[in-house]
Every structure is written in structure tokens, then in C-alpha cells.
Design a protein around this motif. Sequence first.
Motif, PDB file in Angstrom:
ATOM      1  N   ALA A  87       0.845  -1.191   0.000  1.00 32.70           N
ATOM      2  CA  ALA A  87       0.000   0.000   0.000  1.00 32.70           C
ATOM      3  C   ALA A  87       0.883   1.245   0.000  1.00 32.70           C
ATOM      4  O   ALA A  87       1.829   1.348   0.789  1.00 32.70           O
ATOM      5  N   VAL A  88       0.582   2.178  -0.890  1.00 32.41           N
ATOM      6  CA  VAL A  88       1.360   3.419  -0.989  1.00 32.41           C
ATOM      7  C   VAL A  88       0.420   4.593  -0.725  1.00 32.41           C
ATOM      8  O   VAL A  88      -0.610   4.734  -1.391  1.00 32.41           O
ATOM      9  N   ARG A  89       0.763   5.412   0.228  1.00 32.91           N
ATOM     10  CA  ARG A  89      -0.096   6.533   0.599  1.00 32.91           C
ATOM     11  C   ARG A  89      -0.157   7.584  -0.504  1.00 32.91           C
ATOM     12  O   ARG A  89       0.803   7.756  -1.267  1.00 32.91           O
ATOM     13  N   ARG A  90      -1.273   8.296  -0.563  1.00 30.95           N
ATOM     14  CA  ARG A  90      -1.428   9.390  -1.526  1.00 30.95           C
ATOM     15  C   ARG A  90      -0.308  10.411  -1.359  1.00 30.95           C
ATOM     16  O   ARG A  90       0.276  10.892  -2.331  1.00 30.95           O
ATOM     17  N   THR A 144      -5.092  17.077  -4.502  1.00 32.56           N
ATOM     18  CA  THR A 144      -4.435  15.915  -5.101  1.00 32.56           C
ATOM     19  C   THR A 144      -5.342  15.236  -6.120  1.00 32.56           C
ATOM     20  O   THR A 144      -5.122  14.085  -6.476  1.00 32.56           O
ATOM     21  N   LYS A 145      -6.362  15.950  -6.587  1.00 33.79           N
ATOM     22  CA  LYS A 145      -7.274  15.372  -7.578  1.00 33.79           C
ATOM     23  C   LYS A 145      -6.523  14.969  -8.841  1.00 33.79           C
ATOM     24  O   LYS A 145      -6.889  14.001  -9.524  1.00 33.79           O
ATOM     25  N   THR A 146      -5.464  15.697  -9.163  1.00 38.33           N
ATOM     26  CA  THR A 146      -4.681  15.358 -10.347  1.00 38.33           C
ATOM     27  C   THR A 146      -4.119  13.937 -10.247  1.00 38.33           C
ATOM     28  O   THR A 146      -3.983  13.238 -11.248  1.00 38.33           O
ATOM     29  N   LEU A 147      -3.798  13.478  -9.019  1.00 35.44           N
ATOM     30  CA  LEU A 147      -3.315  12.109  -8.827  1.00 35.44           C
ATOM     31  C   LEU A 147      -4.384  11.110  -9.258  1.00 35.44           C
ATOM     32  O   LEU A 147      -4.091  10.149  -9.976  1.00 35.44           O
ATOM     33  N   ASP A 148      -5.615  11.324  -8.832  1.00 37.80           N
ATOM     34  CA  ASP A 148      -6.693  10.384  -9.166  1.00 37.80           C
ATOM     35  C   ASP A 148      -6.928  10.319 -10.673  1.00 37.80           C
ATOM     36  O   ASP A 148      -7.168   9.244 -11.227  1.00 37.80           O
ATOM     37  N   VAL A 149      -6.869  11.468 -11.342  1.00 35.61           N
ATOM     38  CA  VAL A 149      -7.098  11.490 -12.781  1.00 35.61           C
ATOM     39  C   VAL A 149      -5.965  10.778 -13.511  1.00 35.61           C
ATOM     40  O   VAL A 149      -6.189  10.034 -14.468  1.00 35.61           O
ATOM     41  N   THR A 188      -7.562   0.894  -5.576  1.00 32.15           N
ATOM     42  CA  THR A 188      -7.777   2.098  -4.780  1.00 32.15           C
ATOM     43  C   THR A 188      -8.011   1.716  -3.324  1.00 32.15           C
ATOM     44  O   THR A 188      -8.856   0.874  -3.017  1.00 32.15           O
ATOM     45  N   LEU A 189      -7.262   2.329  -2.431  1.00 36.07           N
ATOM     46  CA  LEU A 189      -7.420   2.122  -0.992  1.00 36.07           C
ATOM     47  C   LEU A 189      -8.019   3.394  -0.420  1.00 36.07           C
ATOM     48  O   LEU A 189      -7.310   4.379  -0.192  1.00 36.07           O
ATOM     49  N   ARG A 190      -9.318   3.401  -0.246  1.00 34.55           N
ATOM     50  CA  ARG A 190     -10.027   4.616   0.152  1.00 34.55           C
ATOM     51  C   ARG A 190      -9.491   5.160   1.476  1.00 34.55           C
ATOM     52  O   ARG A 190      -9.308   4.425   2.438  1.00 34.55           O
ATOM     53  N   GLY A 191      -9.230   6.449   1.472  1.00 36.78           N
ATOM     54  CA  GLY A 191      -8.706   7.098   2.650  1.00 36.78           C
ATOM     55  C   GLY A 191      -7.221   6.884   2.872  1.00 36.78           C
ATOM     56  O   GLY A 191      -6.657   7.356   3.872  1.00 36.78           O
ATOM     57  N   ASP A 206      -1.391  -4.685  -7.374  1.00 37.28           N
ATOM     58  CA  ASP A 206      -1.430  -6.115  -7.109  1.00 37.28           C
ATOM     59  C   ASP A 206      -0.910  -6.906  -8.311  1.00 37.28           C
ATOM     60  O   ASP A 206      -1.387  -6.698  -9.441  1.00 37.28           O
ATOM     61  N   PRO A 207       0.057  -7.776  -8.109  1.00 35.90           N
ATOM     62  CA  PRO A 207       0.563  -8.602  -9.219  1.00 35.90           C
ATOM     63  C   PRO A 207      -0.563  -9.452  -9.806  1.00 35.90           C
ATOM     64  O   PRO A 207      -1.519  -9.786  -9.109  1.00 35.90           O
TER      65      PRO A 207
END
Length: 229
Positions: A170-173, A189-194, A217-220, A226-227
Motif C-alpha cells: 500500500a502506498v499513501r497518496r 491531489t485530484k490530479t493524482l486520481d485522474v 484504490t485504498l479509500r482514505g 497487485d501482481p
Amino acid sequence: MARLLLVEDDDTIGRALSASLAAHGHEITWQPTGRGALETAARGPLDLVLLDLGLPDLDGVAVCRELRTTQPDAVVVMLTARDEEMDVIIGLEAGADDYLTKPVRLAELHARIRAHLRRGTAAPADGPIVLGDLALDTASRRVTVSGSEVTLRAKEYELLVRLAAEPGAAVRRETLMSEVWDEHWFGSTKTLDVHIAALRRRLAEAGAGASLPAIVTLRGHGYRLDPPG
């Protein structure tokens, strides 16, 4: 000294931003129209474009798409009074790297410009990364799916390399924004999601029927690669 193109039709805003950017040591070309912006872009390489989406002659999103063709290596930052999520997403999917909502705070503007011009990249792995039918060659910055090369934008590639460096972790935003964009990043950080959504789409289009890792996606929290299997 960076070569910046400012595309802004409001005379007061254009003059103020031009003066502030020049005071920070940048070479500024200011164009009030989309056509003028495209003419400037055709004359030589640019490092960064500040593009107002509300232009009087051409649709700003269409101008963004054309800039991605004529200036593929330039950073494009949208300036928009349209703060609705869909407008932002459409602009980012058209090829913009980031956005700022007007009225622009100068401190944030200059921080974002510094972050983008640093062009920080994800730390390269010791060798090629292979996850099922997906292969990343960090030495040549090539991504292939089942042997066919996939074209990714710079930040999409860097996000993929960062996630693939720790498959299953898991990698944090905040970590992704710090390592792929800049450690001093602040703002939305919306640009990250897009960019993540675009990366998923490009891999899916390239790998129909292929064995590919999944971006979860790990909400929050953030994201995990995942391989396959």
C-alpha cells in the motif's frame, strides 16, 4: 531560466502574472488568445504552459489537446474559474498535468511551477520490472504489454514505476504526490486520481486478454499495485 507561455485573456490578470513570473526569473510569453498560444507553441520548445480554459476564441480544452501534440514535453497547468469536478477532469484527460482555480494565489502558483519544473522522477529500479505480461525498462523508460510498447505520459509512467517498485504494498497518496510530483506539494491531489484513472485505461486498452497487475484504490489511504494472479 524556464520558458513559460501564459495564455490568459484578462488583461489585468495577464499583466500581474507576467510580472510576477518574470520577477522569479522565467522567460515569459503572454498570449491572450488560443490561436496566439498555438502560434507561440509552434515556434519553439516550452518548459511550461499556464493555460486559461475560458478563452475568447478557442475552447481551452481543444487548445490543451493541440499543445500536447506540438509541445509533448511541456508541463501544462490549467487556470480555470470553473471549479466543478467534471471541468477539471475533462481538462486533465485532455492532457493537462495540473490545474489551479482562479483567483490564483501567487505563492501556490510559484510553488506548483517549481514542483513541475523539477521534473522529479520515481527512483529507478535495479533492472527491468516484469509483472505478468507488463514489463518496465527503467533504463529506456519503456513500458510494454505482451511485447508491444505502451505510450504513457511522463507522470503516468512515473506513477507506474513507483507502484511497481513495491508490488502488493500500500502506498499513501501523500507518498505518491511527494515522490512523483514534489516533496513540497500542497493543494488538491485530484490530479493524482485522474492520472491513475488514465494509467488504468491505457493499460487496459493495450492489454486486452493479457495478464496484468491491478491498480487498487485504498479509500482514505492511497493505491496498491497487485501482481497478476
